[in-house]
Write an enzyme that holds these catalytic residues in place. Sequence first.
Site, PDB file in Angstrom:
ATOM      1  N   CYS A 101      40.731  30.705   1.682  1.00  0.00           N
ATOM      2  CA  CYS A 101      40.944  31.115   3.061  1.00  0.00           C
ATOM      3  C   CYS A 101      40.662  29.965   4.029  1.00  0.00           C
ATOM      4  O   CYS A 101      39.908  29.048   3.734  1.00  0.00           O
ATOM      5  CB  CYS A 101      40.054  32.312   3.398  1.00  0.00           C
ATOM      6  SG  CYS A 101      40.545  33.164   4.914  1.00  0.00           S
TER       7      CYS A 101
ATOM      8  N   ASP B 128      31.855  41.216   2.165  1.00  0.00           N
ATOM      9  CA  ASP B 128      31.416  39.934   2.697  1.00  0.00           C
ATOM     10  C   ASP B 128      29.975  40.079   3.195  1.00  0.00           C
ATOM     11  O   ASP B 128      29.452  41.189   3.297  1.00  0.00           O
ATOM     12  CB  ASP B 128      32.353  39.522   3.842  1.00  0.00           C
ATOM     13  CG  ASP B 128      32.316  38.034   4.144  1.00  0.00           C
ATOM     14  OD1 ASP B 128      31.464  37.323   3.585  1.00  0.00           O
ATOM     15  OD2 ASP B 128      33.152  37.585   4.961  1.00  0.00           O
TER      16      ASP B 128
END
Length: 215
Positions: free
Chosen positions: A8, A131
């Site tokens: 990412c 996360d």
Amino acid sequence: MSVEVKICGLSSEETLCAAISAGADLVGFVFYPPSPRAVTPERARELAKLVPSNVKKVGLFVNASDDLILEATREAGLDLMQLQGDEPPSRLVDLKQLTGLPVMKAIKLRAHEDLRLARDYFKVADRLLFDAKAPPELKDALPGGNALSFDWTMLEGHTCPLPWMLAGGLRPDNIAEAVAVTSTRALDVSSGVESSPGVKDTALIRTFLEIAKDL
């Protein structure tokens, strides 16, 4: 089955190509201006031209407007939306109707009770991403990419009806432990393959993917 990997926060041709050639399954473009990894829809369009059809293009958004999401989706030809903000379940429904794209919702964890929030998205999300939640004392924390991990044992034995990814403080030297503890088959990395915030390191990208694909 090998571990699925998303790299990412890619913003340069060199690092994007390094991720693709090393076996990334998904590549992420950040459409959140405060992030050092942010790209514009126009920049994402140029990068997207380098992405083969077998690699999914993911757009990361944080409480974004319809206009930004539609522009980014159109310009970059996104395959998946990643919602990293405080978007409620109803927002996912609306955005899926607006774009026709599947949605991955980030669930930020610091304590066991945070895991309960995932239940609200089981019926509307296509994937989840677990996360790390930034502590309140961390100044200028981003919605993701803070190089923070959480207690992975929270996910030990956890069952989820949706496909899910693990993120937060992952690095080449800890992903074997992360996979062993959580039994995840999908990893999302950003800061863990950077030499400085927002600056991806091609060698770290290759190392991360080499290790992950052997797990």
